[in-house]
Every structure is written in C-alpha cells, then in structure tokens.
Write an enzyme that holds these catalytic residues in place. Structure first.
Site, short mmCIF file in Angstrom:
data_model
loop_
_atom_site.label_atom_id
_atom_site.label_comp_id
_atom_site.label_asym_id
_atom_site.label_seq_id
_atom_site.Cartn_x
_atom_site.Cartn_y
_atom_site.Cartn_z
N SER A 144 0.82 -1.21 0.00
CA SER A 144 0.00 0.00 0.00
C SER A 144 0.85 1.25 0.00
O SER A 144 1.93 1.30 0.62
CB SER A 144 -0.87 -0.01 1.26
OG SER A 144 -1.55 1.23 1.39
N TYR A 170 -1.82 -0.38 10.69
CA TYR A 170 -2.06 -0.99 9.38
C TYR A 170 -0.81 -0.86 8.52
O TYR A 170 -0.31 -1.83 7.95
CB TYR A 170 -3.26 -0.33 8.70
CG TYR A 170 -3.41 -0.68 7.24
CD1 TYR A 170 -3.66 -1.99 6.84
CD2 TYR A 170 -3.26 0.29 6.25
CE1 TYR A 170 -3.77 -2.31 5.49
CE2 TYR A 170 -3.38 -0.02 4.90
CZ TYR A 170 -3.63 -1.32 4.53
OH TYR A 170 -3.73 -1.65 3.20
N LYS A 174 1.91 -3.76 7.01
CA LYS A 174 2.28 -3.92 5.60
C LYS A 174 3.81 -3.80 5.45
O LYS A 174 4.43 -4.50 4.66
CB LYS A 174 1.58 -2.87 4.73
CG LYS A 174 0.09 -3.12 4.55
CD LYS A 174 -0.17 -4.32 3.67
CE LYS A 174 -1.64 -4.64 3.54
NZ LYS A 174 -1.91 -5.92 2.85
N ASN A 229 -15.19 4.47 5.31
CA ASN A 229 -14.14 5.40 5.76
C ASN A 229 -13.58 6.17 4.58
O ASN A 229 -13.06 7.26 4.74
CB ASN A 229 -12.97 4.61 6.37
CG ASN A 229 -13.37 3.90 7.62
OD1 ASN A 229 -13.96 4.50 8.51
ND2 ASN A 229 -13.08 2.60 7.70
N ASN A 230 -13.65 5.56 3.41
CA ASN A 230 -12.96 6.12 2.25
C ASN A 230 -13.90 6.99 1.42
O ASN A 230 -15.11 6.81 1.40
CB ASN A 230 -12.36 5.00 1.42
CG ASN A 230 -11.31 4.22 2.19
OD1 ASN A 230 -11.46 3.02 2.39
ND2 ASN A 230 -10.28 4.87 2.67
P1 NAD Z 1 -11.22 -6.59 1.15
O1 NAD Z 1 -11.43 -6.56 2.63
O2 NAD Z 1 -12.35 -6.30 0.26
O3 NAD Z 1 -10.61 -8.02 0.75
C1 NAD Z 1 -9.79 -8.77 1.62
C2 NAD Z 1 -10.29 -10.19 1.59
O4 NAD Z 1 -9.48 -10.98 2.47
C3 NAD Z 1 -11.73 -10.32 2.08
O5 NAD Z 1 -12.46 -11.12 1.18
C4 NAD Z 1 -11.61 -10.98 3.44
O6 NAD Z 1 -12.73 -11.78 3.75
C5 NAD Z 1 -10.33 -11.79 3.25
N1 NAD Z 1 -9.63 -12.10 4.50
C6 NAD Z 1 -9.36 -11.26 5.51
N2 NAD Z 1 -8.69 -11.92 6.49
C7 NAD Z 1 -8.53 -13.20 6.05
C8 NAD Z 1 -7.92 -14.35 6.60
N3 NAD Z 1 -7.35 -14.33 7.82
N4 NAD Z 1 -7.93 -15.50 5.89
C9 NAD Z 1 -8.53 -15.54 4.66
N5 NAD Z 1 -9.13 -14.48 4.10
C10 NAD Z 1 -9.12 -13.32 4.78
O7 NAD Z 1 -9.98 -5.64 0.83
P2 NAD Z 1 -9.43 -5.16 -0.56
O8 NAD Z 1 -9.75 -3.73 -0.72
O9 NAD Z 1 -9.82 -6.11 -1.61
O10 NAD Z 1 -7.86 -5.25 -0.28
C11 NAD Z 1 -7.11 -6.39 -0.61
C12 NAD Z 1 -5.68 -6.20 -0.12
O11 NAD Z 1 -5.15 -5.01 -0.67
C13 NAD Z 1 -5.55 -6.06 1.39
O12 NAD Z 1 -4.40 -6.76 1.80
C14 NAD Z 1 -5.38 -4.58 1.59
O13 NAD Z 1 -4.63 -4.28 2.75
C15 NAD Z 1 -4.62 -4.19 0.34
N6 NAD Z 1 -4.83 -2.77 -0.04
C16 NAD Z 1 -6.09 -2.32 -0.28
C17 NAD Z 1 -6.28 -0.99 -0.62
C18 NAD Z 1 -7.68 -0.46 -0.89
O14 NAD Z 1 -7.85 0.75 -0.92
N7 NAD Z 1 -8.68 -1.29 -1.10
C19 NAD Z 1 -5.20 -0.12 -0.73
C20 NAD Z 1 -3.92 -0.62 -0.50
C21 NAD Z 1 -3.74 -1.96 -0.16
C1 UD1 Z 2 -6.95 5.83 3.29
C2 UD1 Z 2 -6.05 5.37 4.39
C3 UD1 Z 2 -4.84 4.73 3.79
C4 UD1 Z 2 -5.24 3.57 2.90
C5 UD1 Z 2 -6.24 4.06 1.85
C6 UD1 Z 2 -6.79 2.87 1.09
C7 UD1 Z 2 -6.50 6.88 6.27
C8 UD1 Z 2 -5.96 7.98 7.10
N1 UD1 Z 2 -5.71 6.52 5.24
O1 UD1 Z 2 -6.22 6.68 2.50
O2 UD1 Z 2 -3.96 4.27 4.79
O3 UD1 Z 2 -4.12 3.02 2.26
O4 UD1 Z 2 -7.33 4.71 2.49
O5 UD1 Z 2 -7.59 3.29 0.06
O6 UD1 Z 2 -7.55 6.33 6.54
N2 UD1 Z 2 -12.14 12.33 2.61
C9 UD1 Z 2 -13.14 13.24 2.90
N3 UD1 Z 2 -14.31 12.77 3.40
C10 UD1 Z 2 -14.53 11.45 3.64
C11 UD1 Z 2 -13.51 10.52 3.33
C12 UD1 Z 2 -12.31 11.02 2.83
O7 UD1 Z 2 -12.95 14.44 2.71
O8 UD1 Z 2 -15.63 11.09 4.11
C13 UD1 Z 2 -10.89 12.84 2.02
C14 UD1 Z 2 -9.64 12.51 2.82
O9 UD1 Z 2 -9.37 13.50 3.76
C15 UD1 Z 2 -8.58 12.41 1.71
C16 UD1 Z 2 -9.37 11.89 0.50
O10 UD1 Z 2 -10.75 12.17 0.78
O11 UD1 Z 2 -8.10 13.69 1.40
C17 UD1 Z 2 -9.22 10.40 0.28
O12 UD1 Z 2 -9.52 9.71 1.49
P1 UD1 Z 2 -9.62 8.11 1.55
O13 UD1 Z 2 -10.51 7.64 0.47
O14 UD1 Z 2 -9.96 7.74 2.95
O15 UD1 Z 2 -8.17 7.61 1.16
P2 UD1 Z 2 -6.75 7.97 1.82
O16 UD1 Z 2 -6.85 9.02 2.83
O17 UD1 Z 2 -5.81 8.20 0.70
#
Ligand code: NAD
Ligand code: UD1
Length: 373
Positions: A144, A170, A174, A229-230
């Site tokens: 990440s 988190y 990683k 959250n995102n």
């Molecule tokens: P997600 O939660 O949708 O998918 C993760 C999957 O892993 C889920 O299906 C969950 O049920 C499964 N899982 C969790 N714990 C497990 C375990 N102990 N054994 C087996 N399965 C398990 O998340 P995602 O967005 O698809 O992310 C996938 C990977 O990418 C994660 O490792 C996450 O940290 C990384 N990542 C995601 C983002 C993002 O924004 N989505 C950004 C950077 C990195």
């Molecule tokens: C967040 C995580 C980051 C993770 C990433 C995965 C935090 C602090 N960081 O990043 O570790 O790798 O998600 O996708 O949680 N925002 C708003 N209102 C909202 C939500 C977000 O204004 O309700 C803003 C945030 O302040 C930021 C931007 O939108 O400027 C993107 O936020 P978000 O989608 O949460 O992603 P990251 O902050 O990049």
C-alpha cells in the site's frame, strides 16, 4: 496457463483480479474466510467469466476446475498445507500465489493492533512458510501507498525509493510483511525497487494508491461494511441517497483547491496490473519487484465530487469539516517503473471510475447485502 492460489479473492480487489485472471486463461483456487466479503462476489465473477464456481474443502475432493473456492483462514497452517498437498496430488501444483487476504481499515488498526499484526503479518508468514515447504516461490503481494506516510512535498509524485514511514498499525503491518518478503528474496535492507533474488523466490510487492470504481458490468464492486471510511464509496452512497451528505475533511490543505489530493486508480486497471506483474514474474529470473500501482494523476476531494455529480446527474451535498487526523495533503504515484517493467499503465479516467462506480452503486444500493445472484 498457471494454477494460482488467490488469498482474499472474494474481496473488492481480489474479485476483480479473479475475473481478469480467468479471462487470461488461468486456473484459480480462492481461499477466503469471508471476514470482510461474501461468496456472492465470486458467483458473479464466475457468471461474468462464463465458468462454474466449484466449492471444495481444503483437502480438495475433486480435480481443480477453472475456478474453485475454499473457505478458510490464511493463519490456519493445516488448511494451507492441505491445499498445497492436495493440489499436488491431483497433478495440479500451485505455481503462484496472489496474496490479497488482509485487514485494511486504518482506524480499526489503531484500536486492534494485535489483530492487524496477526492477520497481516502472522498470516503472511504462515502462507510463505507453506509456499516454501511446497516449493511454490512466486507471490504477488498487496502492499500500500500508506507506507509512504506523510510524503515530503519534494517527492510528489512519489517514487518507490521514497522513505518508508508508516504512521499507523495498518501501515506498520504492511511494512513488516514487505520486510519479510525482502528477507526471503535475500534483499534485506536494499532499497532498489528491482533486484535479483536468491532461493528461487519471485516476488512482486505492489503498492496500491487509491483503488476505486467497479467492473463496467455493475455486477461486482466495493461493498464496505457499515459507514465507509474512504471517500469514493462514501460519495457514491450520498449520490444514491443512502447517506445525507459528505463531510470534506479540510479545505485548508496546501493544494490547488484546499482539499486533499489522491491518486485514484480504477479497480480494473489495478486488476490488469496484477496480471502483468504475475506474467512478468513467471517469465523472468527470480527477482524482487517493488512497484507503485497508480495513475500518476492527482484529484482533489472536490474534483471527485464534481465528477460524480456530472456522472450521476445528482447534487452531492457536502460540508467542510476539520482535517482528519493522519491524513496527508497529497499522495500521487510516480508510476514510471511499473510502466517500464510491466508495460502497464492505467487506461481509465476519473470519469470512467465514476461511471462504473455509479453503475455498481445504482444496481446494488446495499452492496451484496440483499443481492440475488
Ligand atoms: P477486502 O477486505 O475487500 O478483501 C480482503 C479479503 O481478504 C476479504 O475477502 C476478506 O474476507 C479476506 N480475509 C481477511 N482476512 C482473512 C484471513 N485471515 N484468511 C482468509 N481471508 C481473509 O480488501 P481489498 O480492498 O480487496 O484489499 C485487498 C488487499 O489489498 C488487502 O491486503 C489490503 O490491505 C490491500 N490494499 C487495499 C487498498 C484499498 O484501498 N482497497 C489499498 C492498498 C492496499
Ligand atoms: C486511506 C487510508 C490509507 C489507505 C487508503 C486505502 C487513512 C488515514 N488513510 O487513505 O492508509 O491506504 O485509504 O484506500 O484512513 N475524505 C473526505 N471525506 C470522507 C472521506 C475522505 O474528505 O468522508 C478525504 C480525505 O481527507 C482524503 C481523501 O478524501 O483527502 C481520500 O480519502 P480516503 O478515500 O480515505 O483515502 P486515503 O486518505 O488516501
């Protein structure tokens, strides 16, 4: 065509990547404990790919078909051993692993650091132990951009060589998993993003920026638990009327419009990046690759609001609030290395992201929750 193990394949990124890998002709064995997903995503992937989804036990009762699902935990060493052993017994040894399984919520990681280290670090270590024992030494790992913490303004767009400075559990988990992979590759402490590896390990550590959007069919997409959250899933839920307004976390950042800037990458571009990383590993000498997956383009919170308003033809009510603790002003990838190494770059724009994310949200206002297959 390779026999692949996809951990966490039912999740957001895993499900889209499964589809791309099935379309590339690979055979997939998905291991997921459904702690943050459901099997409906994979039923839909199967439907889109035109293959049946087989369900099996870790001891595998039947020969592996194109797409097999096993429910289990990556921390369960017996389950892992059974999978590798029985795939081999059927003459279909697992050749490579794409390791998505993990926990990803920053705030939750602050509340539950032990759980995050257990799943993300211990789980990864047990998976690697099983792989090593069974001579499967090719892995694509979900890392990440969170590793870059608060990037220095001089390092935007962020290269892979930027300082690694996780700022929450988190990110620390990683970082630890990345360090373990570097140790396995015999590259401990070396900062170069592309290195020869010893011991036969082929490893890609892919640092994702902000993956968003959905498959253009609207059949699979992101289904966050509870209040997102995102930014992106929150905005689509406001657009569809599931939430009243967006809270914008700060309009006093040192950015062109004062709101936070991120590098949003379409989930299908990300999935295709995994396909290319896998093919690159399988066709080269053992190596450790560390690559950013991002577009290289920044979009502010207000840019995303405007783009989604244009797509959905609906107003997105929003109000400015104080900055969210732990946020950086700008994170944008330098994606040059992935382009050179994988011949991959993002193809889809913010408009494409909004169109596909909106189609998914409209067709599935409650995600997979009340979905019919
Ligand atoms: P997600 O939660 O949708 O998918 C993760 C999957 O892993 C889920 O299906 C969950 O049920 C499964 N899982 C969790 N714990 C497990 C375990 N102990 N054994 C087996 N399965 C398990 O998340 P995602 O967005 O698809 O992310 C996938 C990977 O990418 C994660 O490792 C996450 O940290 C990384 N990542 C995601 C983002 C993002 O924004 N989505 C950004 C950077 C990195
Ligand atoms: C967040 C995580 C980051 C993770 C990433 C995965 C935090 C602090 N960081 O990043 O570790 O790798 O998600 O996708 O949680 N925002 C708003 N209102 C909202 C939500 C977000 O204004 O309700 C803003 C945030 O302040 C930021 C931007 O939108 O400027 C993107 O936020 P978000 O989608 O949460 O992603 P990251 O902050 O990049």
């Amino acid at each position: 065509m390779a026999q692949l193990l996809i951990t966490g394949g039912a999740g957001f990124l895993g499900s889209h990547t499964c589809l791309v890998l099935l379309e590339a002709g690979h055979q997939l064995l998905v291991l997921d404990d459904f702690s943050n997903s459901s099997a409906i995503s994979l039923e839909r992937v199967a439907e889109l790919a035109g293959v049946p989804l087989q369900r099996d036990q870790p001891t595998l009762k039947a020969t592996l078909e194109a797409f097999t699902l096993v429910e289990g935990d990556i921390r369960d060493t017996q389950c892992l051993d059974a999978l590798f052993t029985s795939a081999k017994a059927f003459g279909q040894p697992i050749e490579a692993v794409i390791h998505f399984a993990g926990l990803k919520a920053v705030g939750e990681s602050v509340q539950q650091p032990l759980r995050y280290w257990d799943v993300n670090v211990v789980g990864t270590q047990r998976l690697l132990t099983a792989m090593n024992f069974h001579h499967c030494r090719t892995i694509v790992f979900s890392s990440s951009a969170t590793l870059y913490g608060y990037p220095h303004p001089n390092q935007i767009p962020i290269p892979e060589t930027a300082p690694i400075q996780p700022i929450n559990p988190y990110g620390a988990s990683k970082h630890a998993a990345e360090a373990l992979l570097a140790d396995l590759a015999g590259c401990s402490g070396k900062p170069e993003p592309i290195q020869a590896s010893s011991g036969g390990w082929r490893i890609a550590r892919l640092r994702y920026f902000n993956p968003v959007g959905a498959h253009p069919s609207g059949r699979i997409g992101e289904d966050p638990n509870g209040i997102p959250n995102n930014l992106f899933p929150f905005i689509t839920q406001v657009a569809v009327g599931r939430r009243p307004e967006l809270t914008v976390f700060g309009d006093d950042w040192p950015t062109p419009d004062g709101t936070g800037v991120r590098d949003y990458i379409h989930v299908m571009d990300l999935a295709e990046g995994h396909r290319e990383a896998l093919h690159s590993l399988l066709n080269s000498d053992p190596q450790l690759l560390t690559l950013n997956l991002g577009s290289g383009q920044g979009a502010s919170v207000l840019d995303v609001v405007k783009a989604m308003e244009a797509t959905s033809q609906r107003a997105i009510p929003h109000r400015i609030a104080p900055r969210r603790p732990g946020d950086a002003a700008i994170t944008v990838a330098n994606p040059t290395l992935a382009a050179q190494q994988l011949h991959w770059r993002t193809q889809r724009s913010l408009t494409d992201i909004c169109r596909d994310g909106w189609a998914w949200q409209q067709d599935n206002p409650n995600g997979y929750g009340e979905a019919c297959l």
